[in-house]
Enzyme design. Structure first.
Site, mmCIF file in Angstrom:
data_model
loop_
_atom_site.group_PDB
_atom_site.id
_atom_site.type_symbol
_atom_site.label_atom_id
_atom_site.label_comp_id
_atom_site.label_asym_id
_atom_site.label_seq_id
_atom_site.Cartn_x
_atom_site.Cartn_y
_atom_site.Cartn_z
ATOM 1 N N HIS A 1 -8.624 14.856 10.442
ATOM 2 C CA HIS A 1 -9.710 15.635 11.037
ATOM 3 C C HIS A 1 -9.697 17.087 10.568
ATOM 4 O O HIS A 1 -8.665 17.747 10.673
ATOM 5 C CB HIS A 1 -9.575 15.629 12.573
ATOM 6 C CG HIS A 1 -9.667 14.263 13.179
ATOM 7 N ND1 HIS A 1 -10.633 13.359 12.832
ATOM 8 C CD2 HIS A 1 -8.919 13.657 14.126
ATOM 9 C CE1 HIS A 1 -10.464 12.249 13.537
ATOM 10 N NE2 HIS A 1 -9.430 12.392 14.325
ATOM 11 N N ASP B 1 -3.205 4.390 11.596
ATOM 12 C CA ASP B 1 -2.885 5.673 12.230
ATOM 13 C C ASP B 1 -1.498 5.741 12.844
ATOM 14 O O ASP B 1 -1.338 6.179 13.986
ATOM 15 C CB ASP B 1 -3.920 5.993 13.332
ATOM 16 C CG ASP B 1 -5.326 6.063 12.770
ATOM 17 O OD1 ASP B 1 -5.487 5.786 11.558
ATOM 18 O OD2 ASP B 1 -6.247 6.383 13.527
ATOM 19 N N CYS C 1 -8.779 2.959 17.487
ATOM 20 C CA CYS C 1 -8.860 2.769 16.049
ATOM 21 C C CYS C 1 -8.553 1.343 15.619
ATOM 22 O O CYS C 1 -9.177 0.808 14.699
ATOM 23 C CB CYS C 1 -7.921 3.752 15.345
ATOM 24 S SG CYS C 1 -8.468 5.445 15.598
ATOM 25 N N LYS D 1 -9.367 8.885 7.058
ATOM 26 C CA LYS D 1 -10.693 8.679 7.643
ATOM 27 C C LYS D 1 -11.080 9.839 8.553
ATOM 28 O O LYS D 1 -10.255 10.688 8.880
ATOM 29 C CB LYS D 1 -10.734 7.359 8.413
ATOM 30 C CG LYS D 1 -9.804 7.279 9.611
ATOM 31 C CD LYS D 1 -9.660 5.836 10.086
ATOM 32 C CE LYS D 1 -8.686 5.650 11.217
ATOM 33 N NZ LYS D 1 -9.089 6.144 12.512
#
Lengths: 865, 285
Positions: free
Chosen positions: A683, A642, A801, A756
Site C-alpha cells: 500500500h 500476505d 485476502c 497488490k
C-alpha cells in the site's frame, strides 16, 4: 426354474444345451461380448483357476440372470440362464457339478484338434443333477423357513400343478420340466394331494400314477408297485375334498422326513413308519387310520418308481455321477495335501522348475504372483494409473491361470504375450472410428433408407483448462477441410470470456474456410443461460439451417464437483449428442481415471462417453522413473497470501497468525511445486484502507468508497492502521517464508511475488485483481504460463485476502483448495464463516494439513536440500 | 585306455555288428518319419472364414463339418480350425483328372476351415491368418444379406471390414518384390438368403461396392495440411482398387490377383443352401 443351460466353446459352438423355455440367443451373446470380450466385469471377478460359478459375478440381462463358469484348458463355458425374479440358490452348485461331470466324461473328446463335434448324451446326467439339487434345495427351503404353514403349502400346490401340466406355475418350477422330474421330486407329495387341488375334478393324482406305472417296469418291483397303486388309488378316492387339510398337513411332513434321511436310502422306511403314527395322532379326522397305510404305499411307490424300468438307468447314473463328483473332490483335496507335504513340495518344486524351462507347466496363482507384481510396478513407473494397472494385471492373470505353457516357453514369455494381447484387446475399438462416414450417414442419409436428415452432434466435455475449445477448433478444422457445414455452439455460459474465446476461434476458422471450403458459424446465447437449453436450441437451429455437424463446447468442470456434474445429465438428454468426447490432459496422469469415470457416469443411465481426446501429449515424455509427487503437482501452484510481518506481529498483529507458519513451512519444505506465488499487500502511504487517510474515522470502522469509474457504485471499505507500506519491515514477508522462497526461487522452482493494492484509492483483497476489477495483477497470466489449473491457497487473513483470492480463482476457472490450518483469520468465527462460505457457495475445497498429507504423501528419500 | 576302445569298436564282435545294423535300419525310418512327414502332408489346404459378428461364420463351419445341420452357435471369442471333407459329388480342382477310385482322392477332399471371431476387438485373429497364411487357398467373407439395406449400420460395418481385408490382400501383392505370392481369391458369401429382408446376391454386390467407394474416399481424407498450394502426390498407398477410379468395383481387384465373387446361400433356416459355396471351395482346392 432354469430357462436354459448351455455348454459352449470359446469358438462359439454350442456343444450341448438343454432348454426349458426358449430364450433369445442375444442373452448369451451379450454375456460373451460384455464379460468375456470387452471384460466389463466387475473388478474382482474370479481370478483363480476353475473357479466355481458362485465366485463369478452373475450377469444380468433383460430380466434374466446368467451364472457361468469356464474351463480354461478346454476352452469351454458353462452358462445357466434363469429369470432374475427367481431366487435359485442351487444354480451355482448345478453349474459346478455339471462342469465336473462334463469334463470328466467328454474331456478327451474336447481335446481333439480340428473338430467341433462332441458326441454326448448328456441329458440324463443333467436331469439327474437338476433333480437332485432341486430336491435338496426344496428340502432346505422347507426346513429353514419357520412359518411351516405357508411353506408346506407351497410345494404342495406346485406338485398339484405339476400333476397336470398345462396350468401356469407359481414360479419355483417351470412348466417345461420333464416328467421324470416331477415324478421323482414330488411323487410322494403329489400322490395323496393331487385329488382336491387340481382343476381336474374327476381324476385324482392316483390316476396319473397308475398311468405311469402301466408302461413302467416288468420286474418284481413293478409288481409290487402295481399292487400298491390300486390300494393307494382307492385311498385317494376315499380321501376326497373335505379331508384335504389333513392330507396336506401330513404329506409334506412325510416328505421332509423322508428326504432328510438321505437320497437313496433303503432304510428310509423305518423313520417314515415312525412318523406315520405321529401324523395320525395329529390329524383329528377319522380317516387318519387310513393314513399310515397310505404313507407307506406312497413311499414305496416312489421308491419303486426309482427302480422301475425307466429309472433303472437313473439309479446307475446316480452312482456314476456321485463317483465322478467324489473323485473330483478327492483330487482337489489330494492336490491340496500334496502341496503341503515336504517331499511332495520338493518334488513339485523340482518338477515346476523343470517345466518352467521345458514348458507344459500349468500356471497357478503362485507362479504368476511375482511376475505380475513386477509388471504392475513397471506400469506404475510408466505413469499408468494404479487402478488401470491393477485391472490390467488382473485381466492377464485371469486369462493365464490354469493355462499350460507351450513347449520350451517360460512363464515370463507367456505373461508377455498375454499382456500384449490383453492390451491390444483393450485398445482395439469395438466399432469403427470413421467419423466422416458416420457424419455422412446421419447428415446425408441414402435416399433409399427411411432415415431423416439431421445434423451430427458432437459435444466436448472435460475439466478446466485441458483444452476443450482448442480441440474443438481442431476438429472443426478437420471437418471444414472435408467441406462440411459446421455450427459451433458456445455452451460455456459460465466462465467469462469463454464465448469470446470461441468467437475468436470461429473467426479464424471462417477465414480458413474461405479458401479451404466448408462453412462455419458460431451459435451463442451469451452468459448465464442454461447450457442444456442452448444446446437443444442450437441443434434445432442447425437442423433447420442445414448444417451437417454441430460442435458443442461446454463449460469446464471439476469432475468431483457434483453440482456442476449433475447438469451434464440434462445436457446429454437435451442435446442428445451422437458423440460425447472427453478431453483429458496427458499431464494429469493418474487422476485421469477418476476424471473419466466421473464424467462417464454423469450423463445418466444409458449414455456414456464415446471417446477421449488426449491433449498436451508433448509435455509428458515417457515418464520413466518420475516420482509421483512431481506429476501430482505438475499443474498445482502453492499460493501464499500476505504472510507479511504486519499481519503477524506488526501493525495488524494477530495472535492467531503464527500458528500457520509451521504448516506453511512444511508445504514449502517437503513438497515440490512447479510454481509458488507469494502475494504481498503493497500500500502506498495514504491508501484508502488506512484509517489515517480518513480523518475522523476510527480503525476497523467502515467508510463508503465510491467506485473509481462510476459513482453509482459504492464499496464499503474497512479501514485499518497503516500497514504494509513498501520498504518497511511490516511489508516484508515473514522471515522464515522469505528465506525459504529465496532459496527456492529460480533454482528449484519459480516464485512469483505479487505486490497488490498499489492503487491509492482502491483496495485489493484478491491477489488476482482489485476490489473493483479495474486493474488485474499478473497472477492469472503467470498461472497460465505455467499451465496451472489447481491452486493451494494458504496465508492471511482468511476472511479478507484469502477469501478474495479464492473466489477470484474459482471465477477464473481454477481448481481451488484451501488448507484450513495454513490460513488464519482474526477470530475463529470469522475464519469459520469465511471457509464455510467458500466451500458451500464457491465450491472451494477445504482440507486440513493431515488430509492434504494423506492425499499427497511426501516422497521418500532426501527431503531437504 | 583310448586305444582299447578303438580296438573294441573295430573288432568284429557280434555286439558291434548288431548295433551298426540297428542304426543302419533305423536312420531311414527316422528320417522318413521326421523330415518327410513334417514337411509334406500335415498342412492341409485351408479356407479362411471372415466376416462381421453375427454373419454366420461359426454356423457355416459346423454345417460344413457335420454335413446336414448346423449347430447352435454364439459369439466366438477364439478362432478354430476344423477339418472338413468335400461332400459327395464334389471333386477338388486339383483332382479333376484323377480316377474316381483313386485312393488319393480321399486326401484331396480334405481341407481345413478356419473360423475367426468377427467381434471388432478380436479381428486381429483374422488378420494374423491373412498376413502369414499357411497354404491358404481362399477366403470366404460372410455377410448377413439381411442387414445390408442402404443406410443400415450393418452395411457400413461390413463394408469397413471388407475394405480392410481387401486392402491387406492388395498390399500383400504390391509389397512383394520378386516372387509373386500365391493368389488368394475371395468369396463374398451372402448368407441368410432364407430371410425375407435379405438382398439378392447381385444387390449385395452392388451395395457393398457402393459402400466401399465411400469408405475409400473417407479414408483418404485424413488430416491435411492447411498450407495453400500444397500438391498431393504419392500417398496413394491406402487406396483400394484402381487408382483414380471414381467407383470401386470388385473387378478392380483382379489387377492385384484377388478374384472376388459374390454368391448367395443360407446356413440355417429349413434346408441349408450352400451348393454354390461348396462349388467355389472345390474349385480352389
Amino acid at each position: 426354474m432354469l430357462d436354459t443351460f448351455e455348454i459352449l466353446t470359446t469358438s462359439g459352438v454350442v456343444l450341448w444345451s438343454k432348454t426349458y423355455s426358449p430364450i433369445s440367443p442375444a442373452i448369451i451373446n451379450s454375456l460373451i461380448t460384455n464379460v468375456f470380450i470387452e471384460e466389463r466385469t466387475l473388478p474382482g471377478a474370479g481370478v483363480a483357476d476353475d473357479i466355481s460359478a458362485a465366485n463369478n459375478p452373475p450377469y444380468k440381462y433383460d430380466q434374466h440372470t446368467l451364472k457361468w463358469t469356464t474351463v480354461k484348458e478346454l476352452n469351454i463355458i458353462f452358462v445357466a440362464v434363469y429369470r432374475s425374479l427367481l431366487h435359485l440358490s442351487w444354480i451355482d452348485k448345478l453349474v459346478d457339478n455339471i462342469k465336473t461331470i462334463f469334463v470328466d466324461l467328454y474331456g478327451d473328446q474336447l481335446r481333439k484338434p480340428h473338430t467341433t463335434v462332441v458326441e454326448c448324451h448328456f441329458d440324463d446326467y443333467f436331469d439327474q443333477q437338476v433333480r437332485e439339487l432341486e430336491k435338496t434345495a426344496l428340502n432346505q427351503d422347507t426346513r429353514t423357513a419357520e412359518s411351516t404353514a405357508f411353506i408346506e403349502q407351497a410345494p404342495i400346490s406346485i406338485s398339484g400343478d405339476l400333476g397336470d401340466e398345462p396350468p401356469p406355475l407359481p414360479g419355483l418350477l417351470s412348466r417345461g420340466q420333464s416328467k421324470n422330474n416331477y415324478r421323482d421330486l414330488t411323487s410322494n407329495d403329489s400322490t395323496p394331494i393331487a385329488t382336491p387341488d387340481t382343476s381336474r375334478p374327476s381324476t385324482p393324482g392316483g390316476h396319473l400314477l397308475t398311468g405311469k406305472s402301466g408302461p413302467g417296469g416288468k420286474g418284481s418291483r413293478r409288481a409290487r408297485k402295481a399292487a400298491n397303486t390300486p390300494t393307494y388309488q382307492s385311498s385317494g378316492d376315499e380321501t376326497s375334498a373335505k379331508k384335504t387339510r389333513a392330507a396336506r398337513s401330513a404329506a409334506p411332513k412325510k416328505g421332509r422326513k423322508w428326504d432328510a434321511d438321505g437320497l437313496a436310502d433303503e432304510d428310509s422306511d423305518t423313520p417314515l413308519d415312525y412318523s406315520a403314527p405321529a401324523n395320525g395322532a395329529n390329524s383329528t379326522d377319522g380317516i387318519s387310520s387310513d393314513r399310515p397305510g397310505a404313507v407307506e404305499e406312497v413311499d414305496q411307490a416312489t421308491w419303486g418308481s426309482k427302480t422301475g424300468k425307466g429309472q433303472f438307468v437313473l439309479k446307475d447314473l446316480d452312482d456314476q455321477v456321485h463317483s465322478i463328483l467324489a473323485s473330483a473332490d478327492v483330487k482337489k483335496e489330494s492336490s491340496a495335501e500334496s502341496s503341503k507335504g515336504l517331499v511332495g513340495s520338493g518334488f513339485s518344486a523340482i518338477g515346476g522348475l523343470f517345466r518352467n524351462v521345458v514348458g507344459g507347466k500349468t500356471l497357478t496363482k503362485a507362479d504368476l504372483d511375482k511376475a505380475m507384481k513386477g509388471m504392475e510396478d513397471h506400469l506404475l513407473r510408466k505413469n499408468v494409473a494404479r487402478e488401470a494397472a491393477i485391472r490390467l494385471c488382473e485381466g492377464v492373470e485371469r486369462e493365464l491361470i490354469g493355462v499350460k505353457t507351450g513347449n520350451f516357453e517360460s512363464v515370463q514369455a507367456k505373461i508377455q504375450t498375454a499382456m500384449e494381447s490383453s492390451l491390444r484387446k483393450i485398445l482395439t475399438p469395438t466399432s469403427s472410428l470413421d467419423l466422416l462416414r458416420e457424419i455422412d450417414a446421419v447428415a446425408s442419409p441414402s435416399a433409399l433408407s427411411m432415415q431423416k436428415r439431421r445434423p451430427y452432434v458432437i459435444s466436448i466435455v472435460g475439466v478446466n483448462g485441458v483444452g476443450k475449445s482448442t480441440n474443438l477448433s481442431k476438429i472443426c478444422f478437420f471437418l471444414l477441410q472435408n467441406k462440411y457445414k459446421v455450427l459451433v455452439v458456445a455452451c460455456d455460459t459460465f466462465r467469462s470470456g469463454a464465448v469470446e474465446q470461441l468467437a475468436v476461434h470461429v473467426r479464424n476458422l471462417k477465414e480458413l474456410s474461405a479458401r479451404e471450403g466448408g462453412e462455419v458459424e458460431l451459435y451463442q446465447k451469451g452468459y448465464g443461460k442454461d447450457a442444456a437449453n442452448v444446446a437443444k436450441d442450437s441443434v434445432a437451429f442447425a437442423a433447420s439451417e442445414g448444417f451437417d455437424v454441430v460442435l458443442i463446447d461446454t463449460a469446464g468442470r471439476r469432475h468431483n464437483d457434483t453440482r456442476l456434474m449433475s447438469s451434464l445429465e440434462k445436457f446429454a438428454k437435451f442435446a442428445n449428442p451422437d458423440k460425447i468426447l472427453m478431453v483429458g490432459e496427458a499431464l494429469v496422469g493418474t487422476d485421469s481415471v477418476a476424471q473419466a469415470r466421473n464424467f462417464n457416469t454423469s450423463f445418466g443411465a444409458g449414455r456414456s462417453l464415446d471417446g477421449f481426446i488426449i491433449s498436451k501429449c508433448d509435455t509428458v515424455g515417457d515418464m520413466v522413473g518420475t516420482l509421483f509427487s512431481h506429476k501430482l503437482h505438475k499443474n498445482t501452484a502453492l499460493v501464499l497470501i500476505d504472510i507479511q510481518n504486519d499481519f503477524i506481529s506488526g501493525s495488524l498483529n494477530n495472535s492467531r497468525a503464527p500458528a500457520i507458519l509451521p504448516n506453511v513451512y512444511s508445504l514449502l519444505d517437503t513438497q515440490e511445486w512447479p510454481l509458488i506465488i507469494a502475494s504481498q499487500d503493497w500500500h502506498p502511504e495514504g491508501h484508502v484502507s488506512f484509517a489515517s487517510a480518513h480523518p475522523g474515522v476510527a480503525q476497523f470502522e467502515t467508510v463508503q468508497n465510491p467506485f473509481a469509474d462510476s459513482s453509482n457504485f459504492v464499496e464499503t471499505q474497512t479501514v485499518y492502521p497503516d500497514h504494509c507500506v513498501p520498504e518497511t519491515w511490516g511489508s516484508q514477508l515473514e522471515d522464515g517464508i522469505k528465506s525459504r522462497l529465496h532459496n527456492l526461487e529460480g533454482y528449484r522452482t519459480s516464485v512469483q511475488y505479487i505486490k497488490k493494492a498499489q492503487n491509492h484509492s482502491i483496495d485489493s483483497y484478491s491477489a488476482f485483481g482489485d476490489n473493483q476489477y479495474r486493474r488485474f495483477t499478473t497472477l492469472d497470466s503467470e498461472l497460465r504460463i505455467h499451465s496451472i489449473d489447481k491452486l493451494i491457497i494458504t496465508g492471511l487473513v482468511t476472511s479478507a485476502c484469502v477469501r478474495g483470492t479464492a473466489i477470484d480463482g474459482t471465477k477464473l476457472g481454477y481448481n481451488v483448495t484451501i488448507i484450513s490450518d495454513a490460513t488464519e483469520g482474526t477470530s475463529q468465527e470469522s475464519k469459520d464463516a469465511a471457509l464455510k462460505e467458500l466451500s458451500q457457495v464457491w465450491g472451494v475445497y477445504v482440507m486440513n494439513m493431515t488430509e492434504w498429507q494423506a492425499e499427497n504423501p511426501v516422497p521418500k528419500g532426501p527431503s531437504g536440500w | 585306455m583310448a586305444s582299447s576302445w578303438v580296438d573294441a569298436l573295430l573288432s568284429p564282435s557280434p555286439l558291434v555288428l548288431g548295433i551298426t545294423v540297428i542304426i543302419a535300419l533305423l536312420i531311414p525310418i527316422f528320417l522318413h518319419s521326421f523330415v518327410f512327414r513334417a514337411s509334406g502332408l500335415t498342412t492341409l489346404p485351408s479356407i479362411l472364414l471372415i466376416g462381421p459378428s453375427g454373419s454366420g461364420k461359426t454356423s457355416l463351419l459346423t454345417l460344413f463339418e457335420r454335413g446336414t445341420q448346423a449347430a447352435q452357435t454364439h459369439t466366438s471369442q477364439a478362432p478354430i480350425a476344423v477339418e472338413c471333407d468335400l461332400p459327395v459329388g464334389k471333386t477338388a480342382s486339383s483332382a479333376r483328372y484323377r480316377s474316381e477310385h483313386d485312393p488319393a482322392n480321399l486326401t484331396t477332399k480334405k481341407f481345413l476351415l478356419i473360423d475367426t471371431p468377427g467381434h471388432g476387438k478380436l479381428r486381429h485373429h483374422a488378420l494374423d491368418n491373412l498376413t502369414n497364411p499357411q497354404n491358404l487357398r481362399g477366403i470366404i467373407f460372410l455377410v448377413d444379406a439381411a442387414t445390408l439395406s442402404a443406410g443400415d449400420e450393418g452395411l457400413r460395418q461390413t463394408a469397413d471390414y471388407l475394405h480392410d481385408i481387401l486392402l491387406i490382400l492388395q498390399k500383400r501383392m504390391e509389397s512383394s518384390s520378386g516372387k509373386k505370392p500365391k493368389e488368394i481369391p475371395l468369396l463374398v458369401a451372402a448368407n441368410k438368403m432364407d430371410l425375407f429382408t435379405a438382398l439378392p446376391a447381385a444387390l449385395v454386390k452392388s451395395s457393398l461396392e457402393a459402400e466401399i467407394t465411400k469408405v475409400r474416399t473417407s479414408r483418404s481424407k485424413g488430416l491435411l495440411d492447411s498450407g495453400i498450394g500444397m500438391e498431393e502426390d504419392g500417398e496413394k498407398d491406402d487406396w483400394l482398387g484402381e487408382v483414380g477410379s471414381k467407383d470401386f468395383k470388385f473387378a478392380q481387384m483382379e489387377e492385384f490377383d484377388v478374384l472376388v465373387e459374390v454368391s448367395g446361400g443360407n446356413v440355417a433356416g429349413g434346408e441349408p443352401v450352400t451348393e454354390k459355396w461348396w462349388r467355389w471351395i472345390s474349385e480352389r482346392l
